[in-house]
Design a protein around this motif. Structure first.
Motif, PDB file in Angstrom:
ATOM      1  N   VAL A   1      24.750  84.415  12.261  1.00 31.44           N
ATOM      2  CA  VAL A   1      24.451  85.689  12.911  1.00 31.44           C
ATOM      3  C   VAL A   1      25.505  86.694  12.447  1.00 31.44           C
ATOM      4  N   SER A   2      25.061  87.834  11.927  1.00 29.24           N
ATOM      5  CA  SER A   2      25.998  88.837  11.410  1.00 29.24           C
ATOM      6  C   SER A   2      26.059  90.048  12.342  1.00 29.24           C
ATOM      7  N   ASN A   3      27.086  90.873  12.101  1.00 34.69           N
ATOM      8  CA  ASN A   3      27.317  92.100  12.881  1.00 34.69           C
ATOM      9  C   ASN A   3      27.653  91.813  14.352  1.00 34.69           C
ATOM     10  N   LEU A   4      28.435  90.752  14.567  1.00 33.87           N
ATOM     11  CA  LEU A   4      28.853  90.410  15.927  1.00 33.87           C
ATOM     12  C   LEU A   4      29.953  91.349  16.399  1.00 33.87           C
ATOM     13  N   ALA A   5      29.906  91.713  17.676  1.00 35.25           N
ATOM     14  CA  ALA A   5      30.997  92.492  18.269  1.00 35.25           C
ATOM     15  C   ALA A   5      32.117  91.540  18.659  1.00 35.25           C
ATOM     16  N   THR A   6      33.342  91.900  18.365  1.00 37.39           N
ATOM     17  CA  THR A   6      34.469  90.997  18.611  1.00 37.39           C
ATOM     18  C   THR A   6      34.783  90.820  20.089  1.00 37.39           C
ATOM     19  N   ASP A   7      34.297  91.725  20.943  1.00 35.20           N
ATOM     20  CA  ASP A   7      34.602  91.647  22.369  1.00 35.20           C
ATOM     21  C   ASP A   7      33.455  91.039  23.181  1.00 35.20           C
ATOM     22  N   LYS A   8      32.515  90.387  22.485  1.00 35.98           N
ATOM     23  CA  LYS A   8      31.388  89.768  23.190  1.00 35.98           C
ATOM     24  C   LYS A   8      31.194  88.318  22.770  1.00 35.98           C
ATOM     25  N   LYS A   9      30.558  87.557  23.676  1.00 35.34           N
ATOM     26  CA  LYS A   9      30.140  86.194  23.375  1.00 35.34           C
ATOM     27  C   LYS A   9      28.626  86.202  23.184  1.00 35.34           C
ATOM     28  N   TYR A  10      28.139  85.274  22.348  1.00 37.06           N
ATOM     29  CA  TYR A  10      26.716  85.258  22.032  1.00 37.06           C
ATOM     30  C   TYR A  10      26.124  83.865  22.226  1.00 37.06           C
ATOM     31  N   VAL A  11      24.908  83.843  22.745  1.00 33.68           N
ATOM     32  CA  VAL A  11      24.148  82.608  22.923  1.00 33.68           C
ATOM     33  C   VAL A  11      22.737  82.848  22.402  1.00 33.68           C
ATOM     34  N   ILE A  12      22.173  81.826  21.760  1.00 32.18           N
ATOM     35  CA  ILE A  12      20.793  81.891  21.288  1.00 32.18           C
ATOM     36  C   ILE A  12      19.951  80.915  22.108  1.00 32.18           C
ATOM     37  N   TYR A  13      18.859  81.415  22.679  1.00 37.25           N
ATOM     38  CA  TYR A  13      17.954  80.605  23.472  1.00 37.25           C
ATOM     39  C   TYR A  13      16.669  80.347  22.686  1.00 37.25           C
ATOM     40  N   THR A  14      16.144  79.135  22.811  1.00 32.66           N
ATOM     41  CA  THR A  14      14.910  78.748  22.125  1.00 32.66           C
ATOM     42  C   THR A  14      13.775  78.627  23.121  1.00 32.66           C
ATOM     43  N   TYR A  15      12.660  79.247  22.780  1.00 35.10           N
ATOM     44  CA  TYR A  15      11.456  79.186  23.616  1.00 35.10           C
ATOM     45  C   TYR A  15      10.274  78.683  22.796  1.00 35.10           C
ATOM     46  N   GLU A  16       9.371  77.984  23.464  1.00 30.37           N
ATOM     47  CA  GLU A  16       8.088  77.735  22.827  1.00 30.37           C
ATOM     48  C   GLU A  16       7.427  79.093  22.559  1.00 30.37           C
ATOM     49  N   LYS A  17       6.655  79.158  21.504  1.00 27.72           N
ATOM     50  CA  LYS A  17       6.087  80.440  21.062  1.00 27.72           C
ATOM     51  C   LYS A  17       5.374  81.166  22.206  1.00 27.72           C
ATOM     52  N   ASP A  18       5.734  82.439  22.378  1.00 28.73           N
ATOM     53  CA  ASP A  18       5.113  83.353  23.344  1.00 28.73           C
ATOM     54  C   ASP A  18       5.382  82.996  24.809  1.00 28.73           C
ATOM     55  N   LYS A  19       6.404  82.190  25.079  1.00 28.50           N
ATOM     56  CA  LYS A  19       6.712  81.809  26.462  1.00 28.50           C
ATOM     57  C   LYS A  19       7.804  82.678  27.091  1.00 28.50           C
ATOM     58  N   TYR A  20       8.527  83.431  26.286  1.00 30.09           N
ATOM     59  CA  TYR A  20       9.614  84.256  26.836  1.00 30.09           C
ATOM     60  C   TYR A  20       9.068  85.539  27.454  1.00 30.09           C
ATOM     61  N   THR A  21       9.630  85.881  28.631  1.00 26.77           N
ATOM     62  CA  THR A  21       9.328  87.162  29.264  1.00 26.77           C
ATOM     63  C   THR A  21      10.641  87.858  29.606  1.00 26.77           C
ATOM     64  N   ALA A  22      10.642  89.187  29.573  1.00 19.85           N
ATOM     65  CA  ALA A  22      11.867  89.953  29.782  1.00 19.85           C
ATOM     66  C   ALA A  22      12.479  89.711  31.156  1.00 19.85           C
ATOM     67  N   SER A  23      11.678  89.323  32.132  1.00 21.99           N
ATOM     68  CA  SER A  23      12.182  89.102  33.485  1.00 21.99           C
ATOM     69  C   SER A  23      13.198  87.967  33.549  1.00 21.99           C
ATOM     70  N   GLU A  24      13.200  87.087  32.553  1.00 25.29           N
ATOM     71  CA  GLU A  24      14.107  85.945  32.577  1.00 25.29           C
ATOM     72  C   GLU A  24      15.563  86.334  32.333  1.00 25.29           C
ATOM     73  N   SER A  25      15.781  87.535  31.826  1.00 24.40           N
ATOM     74  CA  SER A  25      17.159  87.978  31.576  1.00 24.40           C
ATOM     75  C   SER A  25      17.794  88.603  32.810  1.00 24.40           C
ATOM     76  N   ALA A  26      17.025  88.739  33.894  1.00 23.37           N
ATOM     77  CA  ALA A  26      17.539  89.378  35.111  1.00 23.37           C
ATOM     78  C   ALA A  26      18.575  88.504  35.801  1.00 23.37           C
TER      79      ALA A  26
END
Length: 295
Positions: free
Chosen positions: A200-225
């Protein structure tokens, strides 16, 4: 008439062959090579998560649960140390050949409500060095089921990895004073699984990053709440991994299929933001799909 007799003899021989083959399969045995792995935990103050396994049960073709008699002594594993495809072998167990619909793990953990348990088999070690017992809900003595199917070949070995998703499995309550363990576990057959990895490129040095895997078309924006109660963010993700300081990431033990990835950042104040979504990443058995991500 002669042809009819020959045909009858062939049919009898074929029936006997099938019968003998089925009898061999039902009476034969094979080996289950069982390992464990993990996805990262959300709590930043946790150094290690120790889990003591005391037994194993298996379910053959949806039938009754049976005990693995060759699981003979407790095993202590720091689950949090097993990320990015790293595993720990619990053991090799002899099972009847055939199809299996689940595993169930017995753990040495105090029941929720136990006061000041001494030497708990399951506990969290904080960055401060303090050890906090991991409590399990009452009625958990039957063990924790791992979801997934696998087949044990006669006179052969099936290699299976149980993925303990600590991010979903551990809930902190009581203003951070109580840790509850309710394992979310899935089974992956190693030779039927694949991997996604890259940078993953262009990372901000003051943040942490996680990548989540979903079955295709199963992610909805409400899950980030912000989650409430004992819920977690990104609850329907089937896997996750931290992005290293160099941008490297690995998502291992994914069944063959199509997946969507969600890249998430968290700043020093704990603010979570979805940085990018990548759709329809194809995973093939025993192969690594290379995917570099630019934010």
């Amino acid at each position: 008439m002669k042809f009819s007799n020959q045909l009858s003899a062939l049919l009898i021989i074929s029936a006997l062959f099938v019968s003998c083959k089925n009898d061999d399969l039902s009476n034969g045995t094979g080996k289950l090579a069982l390992s464990v792995t993990d996805a990262p935990i959300d709590a930043a103050n946790v150094k290690a998560v120790y889990v003591t396994f005391t037994g194993l049960e298996y379910q053959n073709s949806g039938g009754s649960w049976e005990t693995a008699t060759d699981f003979t002594s407790p095993q202590v594993v720091n689950i949090l140390d097993l990320q990015n495809g790293k595993t720990s072998l619990l053991g090799n167990y002899t099972l009847k050949s055939g199809n299996y619909t689940g595993l169930r793990f017995k753990l040495d953990a105090p029941a929720k409500g136990t006061n000041n348990p001494s030497n708990p088999g399951c506990y969290v070690e904080l960055l401060t060095g303090e050890k906090m017992p991991l409590f399990v809900p009452s009625g958990a003595s039957s063990g924790y089921k791992a979801n997934g199917n696998f087949s044990v070949p006669i006179n052969g070995v099936v290699e299976v990895t149980a993925d303990f998703d600590l991010r979903k499995s551990i809930v902190v309550t009581g203003n951070g004073s109580t840790y509850i363990l309710n394992p979310t576990i899935k089974i992956a057959v190693n030779n039927q699984s694949g991997t996604i990895s890259g940078l993953v490129s262009n990372l901000a040095t003051d943040k942490k990053y996680v990548i989540y895997t979903y079955e295709k078309d199963k992610y909805t924006a409400s899950e980030s709440a912000e989650p409430t109660g004992e819920n977690v963010r990104f609850a329907n993700a089937i896997s996750s991994t931290k992005v290293s300081s160099t941008g490297a990431y690995t998502l291992a033990f994914l069944a063959a299929g199509s997946y969507d990835l969600v890249v998430v950042s968290e700043n020093a104040n704990g603010t979570v933001a979805v940085e990018k979504q990548i759709s329809a990443i194809v995973v093939q058995s025993q192969k690594t799909t290379s995917l570099n991500i630019a934010l």
